[in-house]
Motif scaffolding. Structure first.
Motif, mmCIF file in Angstrom:
data_model
loop_
_atom_site.group_PDB
_atom_site.id
_atom_site.type_symbol
_atom_site.label_atom_id
_atom_site.label_comp_id
_atom_site.label_asym_id
_atom_site.label_seq_id
_atom_site.Cartn_x
_atom_site.Cartn_y
_atom_site.Cartn_z
ATOM 1 N N THR A 60 0.815 -1.210 0.000
ATOM 2 C CA THR A 60 0.000 0.000 0.000
ATOM 3 C C THR A 60 0.853 1.267 0.000
ATOM 4 O O THR A 60 0.507 2.261 -0.649
ATOM 5 C CB THR A 60 -0.937 -0.050 1.232
ATOM 6 O OG1 THR A 60 -1.966 -0.979 0.940
ATOM 7 C CG2 THR A 60 -1.554 1.291 1.540
ATOM 8 N N SER A 105 6.872 4.134 4.359
ATOM 9 C CA SER A 105 6.580 2.946 5.164
ATOM 10 C C SER A 105 5.769 3.327 6.400
ATOM 11 O O SER A 105 6.228 4.128 7.204
ATOM 12 C CB SER A 105 7.881 2.264 5.595
ATOM 13 O OG SER A 105 7.613 1.189 6.468
ATOM 14 N N GLN A 106 4.595 2.753 6.531
ATOM 15 C CA GLN A 106 3.780 3.003 7.713
ATOM 16 C C GLN A 106 4.574 2.637 8.952
ATOM 17 O O GLN A 106 4.765 3.455 9.846
ATOM 18 C CB GLN A 106 2.478 2.189 7.619
ATOM 19 C CG GLN A 106 1.445 2.461 8.703
ATOM 20 C CD GLN A 106 1.754 1.840 10.055
ATOM 21 O OE1 GLN A 106 1.702 2.532 11.086
ATOM 22 N NE2 GLN A 106 2.115 0.580 10.094
ATOM 23 N N SER A 107 5.025 1.384 9.006
ATOM 24 C CA SER A 107 5.689 0.862 10.212
ATOM 25 C C SER A 107 7.108 1.388 10.375
ATOM 26 O O SER A 107 7.614 1.484 11.483
ATOM 27 C CB SER A 107 5.740 -0.664 10.144
ATOM 28 O OG SER A 107 6.527 -1.062 9.027
ATOM 29 N N THR A 110 9.734 -2.257 7.563
ATOM 30 C CA THR A 110 9.674 -3.226 6.468
ATOM 31 C C THR A 110 11.086 -3.507 5.945
ATOM 32 O O THR A 110 11.812 -2.592 5.556
ATOM 33 C CB THR A 110 8.754 -2.673 5.354
ATOM 34 O OG1 THR A 110 7.457 -2.488 5.914
ATOM 35 C CG2 THR A 110 8.676 -3.609 4.172
ATOM 36 N N VAL A 156 -4.352 -5.172 9.702
ATOM 37 C CA VAL A 156 -3.317 -5.502 8.714
ATOM 38 C C VAL A 156 -3.541 -4.692 7.432
ATOM 39 O O VAL A 156 -2.599 -4.182 6.836
ATOM 40 C CB VAL A 156 -3.293 -7.033 8.443
ATOM 41 C CG1 VAL A 156 -2.480 -7.342 7.192
ATOM 42 C CG2 VAL A 156 -2.719 -7.773 9.648
ATOM 43 N N SER A 158 -4.019 -1.672 5.417
ATOM 44 C CA SER A 158 -3.691 -0.267 5.676
ATOM 45 C C SER A 158 -4.732 0.666 5.047
ATOM 46 O O SER A 158 -5.094 0.514 3.885
ATOM 47 C CB SER A 158 -2.310 0.011 5.082
ATOM 48 O OG SER A 158 -1.935 1.338 5.327
ATOM 49 N N LYS A 243 -6.529 -3.990 -1.600
ATOM 50 C CA LYS A 243 -7.334 -4.010 -0.371
ATOM 51 C C LYS A 243 -8.362 -5.131 -0.431
ATOM 52 O O LYS A 243 -8.530 -5.869 0.520
ATOM 53 C CB LYS A 243 -8.028 -2.642 -0.214
ATOM 54 C CG LYS A 243 -8.256 -2.232 1.201
ATOM 55 C CD LYS A 243 -7.124 -1.406 1.770
ATOM 56 C CE LYS A 243 -5.807 -2.103 1.698
ATOM 57 N NZ LYS A 243 -4.671 -1.257 2.011
ATOM 58 N N GLU A 246 -6.673 -8.656 -0.285
ATOM 59 C CA GLU A 246 -6.043 -8.901 1.012
ATOM 60 C C GLU A 246 -7.032 -9.402 2.067
ATOM 61 O O GLU A 246 -6.707 -10.303 2.831
ATOM 62 C CB GLU A 246 -5.415 -7.570 1.451
ATOM 63 C CG GLU A 246 -4.670 -7.597 2.740
ATOM 64 C CD GLU A 246 -3.976 -6.255 3.015
ATOM 65 O OE1 GLU A 246 -4.431 -5.213 2.505
ATOM 66 O OE2 GLU A 246 -2.978 -6.268 3.745
HETATM 67 O O1 M6R Z 1 4.732 -0.742 7.099
HETATM 68 P P1 M6R Z 1 4.829 -0.536 5.609
HETATM 69 O O2 M6R Z 1 4.071 0.632 5.129
HETATM 70 O O3 M6R Z 1 6.251 -0.534 5.118
HETATM 71 O O4 M6R Z 1 4.134 -1.836 5.009
HETATM 72 C C1 M6R Z 1 4.162 -2.074 3.627
HETATM 73 C C2 M6R Z 1 3.205 -3.163 3.242
HETATM 74 O O5 M6R Z 1 3.559 -4.380 3.853
HETATM 75 C C3 M6R Z 1 1.747 -2.837 3.602
HETATM 76 O O6 M6R Z 1 1.347 -1.611 3.077
HETATM 77 C C4 M6R Z 1 0.797 -3.921 3.105
HETATM 78 O O7 M6R Z 1 0.759 -3.930 1.710
HETATM 79 C C5 M6R Z 1 -0.589 -3.710 3.697
HETATM 80 N N1 M6R Z 1 -0.998 -4.858 4.458
HETATM 81 C C6 M6R Z 1 -1.653 -3.408 2.674
HETATM 82 O O8 M6R Z 1 -2.877 -3.148 3.264
#
Ligand code: M6R
Length: 367
Positions: A60, A105-107, A110, A156, A158, A243, A246
């Motif tokens: 995402t 990256s959200q987290s 990655t 999970v 996003s 989405k 998933e």
């Molecule tokens: O934490 P990140 O943004 O790096 O994660 C990247 C992907 O693993 C994450 O966006 C994944 O595709 C989601 N589960 C989609 O909803």
């Protein structure tokens, strides 16, 4: 902790208006005419020296980067490449000291994205991170960090992290446009005015969730569907398709609408659902003609359109969902919301574990 919602995903979808406001907060000048990004340490000379931008991310976050590419290229006129992080290092990317690498990256944890960041730094590029987690590995190692203020994302799938990443790209694009003088102050101020309306506009989409539940219920009876669009609509189509896959486990493909007749049209048969995004005014006629092509072959078409176009589009589609009027550039921040809700309700209709889909982890820390 789900604040009355059945799932974290739904809660997070509904938190988007707040996430937009929080991500913009403190980053727009008091008079509303300029973007202020104190977190960017680049001098004007360094900004003027950027010859190329590479946006690198997974899933995402990569899809947010696809929108980011159009935003930066059109606002700042700097060429932008986009790569999935797991591919980036292995294609011998041309990374020079005048390349700016933006990892998303959200987290911030990655593995592939972190490895891409390190590869970029080893080659002398400046690295900017767009991340949701202060103190994450990506945030610690990047030269400049834009924190999205989405708040913790538990599901999970996003949602609010993606849309906050879009807001970050809009702010960055406007910031660069101002520094590089590719757009004048009035133009920038107008975009900021339109951005300020986005939270309320998202709220008005959320108010219509029940319509999307009906759409999702009928989609959940199918095992295959398509998302189509052009330009930024195609970028959003890719996110909508991911989405849905998933969390509902329904197979779908996102296609650039104009590319259908180069092969994929063969798969269109009676009754197959097609979700068409048609928010980009410039491409409006073109996408409409692609919609007519699938419709003529029996597809059941749901069109995500701009409010005001109902009359013209209704003849060519089966169902419509109108998003409030905004600038074409900002439309992704609205058009993705109905797709998130369709994915959520489809997963729900099929009885799946919405927040914890099979085989997937929230943070992918292995390559
Ligand atoms: O934490 P990140 O943004 O790096 O994660 C990247 C992907 O693993 C994450 O966006 C994944 O595709 C989601 N589960 C989609 O909803």
């Amino acid at each position: 902790e789900k604040a009355g919602f059945d799932h974290f995903m739904l809660k997070e979808i509904y938190e988007q208006p707040k996430a937009y406001r929080d991500t913009m907060m403190g980053r727009i000048s008091e008079d509303g005419r300029k973007v202020v990004l104190k977190e960017i340490g680049m001098t004007l000379e360094q900004i003027q020296g950027i010859r190329k931008i590479q946006i690198v991310a997974c899933g995402t976050a990569f899809h947010a980067g696809l929108v980011g590419k159009t935003v930066i290229e059109s606002l700042a006129r700097i060429p932008v490449e986009t790569d999935v992080a797991s591919e980036y290092r292995y294609r011998s990317p041309i990374i020079t000291p005048d390349t700016l690498v933006i990892v998303v990256s959200q987290s911030g944890e990655t593995a592939d994205t972190l490895a891409a960041l390190r590869e970029a730094k080893r080659n002398g590029a400046r690295v900017m991170a767009i991340t949701n987690v202060v103190g994450s590995s990506v945030a610690r190692e990047a030269d400049d960090v834009i924190i999205t203020q989405a708040g913790p994302e538990i599901a999970v799938a996003s949602t609010k992290a993606y849309t906050s990443q879009l807001i970050a790209f809009y702010l960055l694009g406007l910031y660069l446009a101002d520094k590089l003088e590719t757009r004048d102050e009035k133009w920038i101020a107008d975009v900021l005015t339109a951005m300020n309306q986005l939270p309320e506009q998202v709220e008005s989409i959320l108010d219509q969730a029940v319509v999307l539940k009906q759409v999702a219920d009928s989609i959940s009876k199918h095992s295959n569907l398509f998302f189509i669009g052009r330009g930024m609509d195609f970028a959003v189509a890719q996110e909508g398709s991911l989405k849905l896959k998933e969390i509902s486990y329904i197979h779908s493909e996102a296609y650039a609408a104009g590319e259908l007749k180069h092969g994929t049209l063969a798969l269109i048969e009676d009754g197959i659902p097609v979700i068409a995004l048609i928010t980009q005014e410039e491409l409006y006629e073109k996408t409409l003609s692609n919609i007519k092509e699938v419709k003529a072959r029996g597809a059941h078409v749901l069109a995500v359109i701009n409010a005001g176009h109902e009359g013209e589009v209704s003849k060519s589609v089966d169902e419509m969902f109108a998003i409030p009027r905004t600038l074409p550039l900002l439309a992704p921040a609205l058009s993705v919301v109905p797709l998130q809700l369709i994915a959520y309700y489809a997963s729900l209709a099929l009885g799946h574990d919405v927040d914890k889909p099979r085989n997937l982890a929230k943070s992918v820390t292995v390559e």
